[in-house]
Design a protein around this motif. Sequence first.
Motif, PDB file in Angstrom:
ATOM      1  N   ASN A  45       4.803   3.425  -1.307  1.00  0.00           N
ATOM      2  CA  ASN A  45       5.711   3.434  -0.160  1.00  0.00           C
ATOM      3  C   ASN A  45       5.462   4.644   0.730  1.00  0.00           C
ATOM      4  OD1 ASN A  45       7.005   1.029  -0.741  1.00  0.00           O
ATOM      5  ND2 ASN A  45       8.525   2.004  -2.046  1.00  0.00           N
ATOM      6  N   ASP A  46       5.170   5.801   0.124  1.00  0.00           N
ATOM      7  CA  ASP A  46       4.857   7.003   0.903  1.00  0.00           C
ATOM      8  C   ASP A  46       3.581   6.808   1.721  1.00  0.00           C
ATOM      9  OD1 ASP A  46       7.077   8.203  -0.189  1.00  0.00           O
ATOM     10  OD2 ASP A  46       5.942   9.447  -1.612  1.00  0.00           O
ATOM     11  N   ILE A  47       2.579   6.181   1.114  1.00  0.00           N
ATOM     12  CA  ILE A  47       1.312   5.934   1.808  1.00  0.00           C
ATOM     13  C   ILE A  47       1.533   4.960   2.966  1.00  0.00           C
ATOM     14  CG2 ILE A  47      -1.018   4.984   1.581  1.00  0.00           C
ATOM     15  CD1 ILE A  47      -0.989   5.982  -1.345  1.00  0.00           C
ATOM     16  N   LYS A  48       2.330   3.908   2.725  1.00  0.00           N
ATOM     17  CA  LYS A  48       2.622   2.941   3.793  1.00  0.00           C
ATOM     18  C   LYS A  48       3.330   3.616   4.957  1.00  0.00           C
ATOM     19  CE  LYS A  48       2.820  -1.093   0.834  1.00  0.00           C
ATOM     20  NZ  LYS A  48       3.622  -2.162   0.261  1.00  0.00           N
ATOM     21  N   ALA A  49       4.270   4.491   4.668  1.00  0.00           N
ATOM     22  CA  ALA A  49       4.989   5.212   5.728  1.00  0.00           C
ATOM     23  C   ALA A  49       4.027   6.127   6.484  1.00  0.00           C
ATOM     24  CB  ALA A  49       6.136   6.011   5.133  1.00  0.00           C
ATOM     25  N   GLY A 106       1.864   3.999   8.657  1.00  0.00           N
ATOM     26  CA  GLY A 106       2.590   3.153   9.597  1.00  0.00           C
ATOM     27  C   GLY A 106       2.481   1.673   9.290  1.00  0.00           C
ATOM     28  N   LYS A 107       2.361   1.340   8.013  1.00  0.00           N
ATOM     29  CA  LYS A 107       2.248  -0.061   7.612  1.00  0.00           C
ATOM     30  C   LYS A 107       3.621  -0.633   7.288  1.00  0.00           C
ATOM     31  CE  LYS A 107      -2.412  -0.475   5.909  1.00  0.00           C
ATOM     32  NZ  LYS A 107      -3.205  -1.200   4.939  1.00  0.00           N
ATOM     33  N   SER A 108       3.742  -1.948   7.398  1.00  0.00           N
ATOM     34  CA  SER A 108       4.977  -2.638   7.026  1.00  0.00           C
ATOM     35  C   SER A 108       5.039  -2.802   5.517  1.00  0.00           C
ATOM     36  CB  SER A 108       5.024  -4.015   7.679  1.00  0.00           C
ATOM     37  OG  SER A 108       4.973  -3.897   9.078  1.00  0.00           O
ATOM     38  N   SER A 109       6.224  -3.156   5.026  1.00  0.00           N
ATOM     39  CA  SER A 109       6.410  -3.264   3.582  1.00  0.00           C
ATOM     40  C   SER A 109       5.613  -4.416   2.964  1.00  0.00           C
ATOM     41  CB  SER A 109       7.885  -3.439   3.257  1.00  0.00           C
ATOM     42  OG  SER A 109       8.371  -4.626   3.849  1.00  0.00           O
ATOM     43  N   HIS A 110       5.273  -5.425   3.752  1.00  0.00           N
ATOM     44  CA  HIS A 110       4.544  -6.570   3.210  1.00  0.00           C
ATOM     45  C   HIS A 110       3.025  -6.358   3.194  1.00  0.00           C
ATOM     46  CE1 HIS A 110       4.279  -7.373   7.539  1.00  0.00           C
ATOM     47  NE2 HIS A 110       3.171  -8.039   7.254  1.00  0.00           N
ATOM     48  N   GLN A 111       2.557  -5.263   3.789  1.00  0.00           N
ATOM     49  CA  GLN A 111       1.117  -5.015   3.855  1.00  0.00           C
ATOM     50  C   GLN A 111       0.638  -4.263   2.609  1.00  0.00           C
ATOM     51  OE1 GLN A 111       1.262  -3.089   7.770  1.00  0.00           O
ATOM     52  NE2 GLN A 111      -0.092  -4.723   8.493  1.00  0.00           N
ATOM     53  N   PHE A 112      -0.618  -4.459   2.267  1.00  0.00           N
ATOM     54  CA  PHE A 112      -1.214  -3.846   1.090  1.00  0.00           C
ATOM     55  C   PHE A 112      -1.889  -2.524   1.431  1.00  0.00           C
ATOM     56  CE2 PHE A 112      -1.276  -8.406   0.010  1.00  0.00           C
ATOM     57  CZ  PHE A 112      -0.572  -8.356  -1.185  1.00  0.00           C
ATOM     58  N   ILE A 113      -2.100  -1.724   0.389  1.00  0.00           N
ATOM     59  CA  ILE A 113      -2.845  -0.474   0.506  1.00  0.00           C
ATOM     60  C   ILE A 113      -4.213  -0.705  -0.132  1.00  0.00           C
ATOM     61  CG2 ILE A 113      -2.956   1.945  -0.199  1.00  0.00           C
ATOM     62  CD1 ILE A 113      -0.764   1.361   1.838  1.00  0.00           C
ATOM     63  N   THR A 114      -5.268  -0.374   0.598  1.00  0.00           N
ATOM     64  CA  THR A 114      -6.614  -0.562   0.069  1.00  0.00           C
ATOM     65  C   THR A 114      -7.016   0.629  -0.796  1.00  0.00           C
ATOM     66  OG1 THR A 114      -7.707   0.504   1.933  1.00  0.00           O
ATOM     67  CG2 THR A 114      -7.288  -1.872   2.123  1.00  0.00           C
ATOM     68  N   VAL A 115      -8.068   0.443  -1.559  1.00  0.00           N
ATOM     69  CA  VAL A 115      -8.598   1.503  -2.402  1.00  0.00           C
ATOM     70  C   VAL A 115      -9.027   2.681  -1.537  1.00  0.00           C
ATOM     71  CG1 VAL A 115     -10.444   2.111  -4.000  1.00  0.00           C
ATOM     72  CG2 VAL A 115      -9.289  -0.084  -4.228  1.00  0.00           C
ATOM     73  N   GLN A 116      -9.641   2.398  -0.414  1.00  0.00           N
ATOM     74  CA  GLN A 116     -10.106   3.451   0.488  1.00  0.00           C
ATOM     75  C   GLN A 116      -8.928   4.269   1.026  1.00  0.00           C
ATOM     76  OE1 GLN A 116     -12.146   2.071   3.969  1.00  0.00           O
ATOM     77  NE2 GLN A 116     -12.840   4.092   4.547  1.00  0.00           N
ATOM     78  N   GLU A 117      -7.860   3.598   1.446  1.00  0.00           N
ATOM     79  CA  GLU A 117      -6.681   4.298   1.959  1.00  0.00           C
ATOM     80  C   GLU A 117      -6.036   5.158   0.871  1.00  0.00           C
ATOM     81  OE1 GLU A 117      -5.312   0.996   5.312  1.00  0.00           O
ATOM     82  OE2 GLU A 117      -4.579   0.842   3.241  1.00  0.00           O
TER      83      GLU A 117
END
Length: 63
Positions: A29-33, A36-47
């Motif tokens: 959730n911290d990475i998404k914030a 600037g990603k929405s809650s339904h989006q995924f986090i990639t390995v690179q990110e």
Amino acid sequence: MKVERACIYPKDIQRITGRSERYGRKLLNDIKAYLGKSSHQFITVQEFSEYTGIEESIVLEYL
């Protein structure tokens, strides 16, 4: 050809860091914030690697 996952989940973070799965959810959730990603989006390995400073090759060993 070996297929590798592109996204990372709380259980993966738990295995990589040795912390709890709840910590993994919070970190995602911290990475998404941060990104600037929405809650339904995924986090990639690179990110995840860029945010935590853990090399991508090390992260891929745990997947």
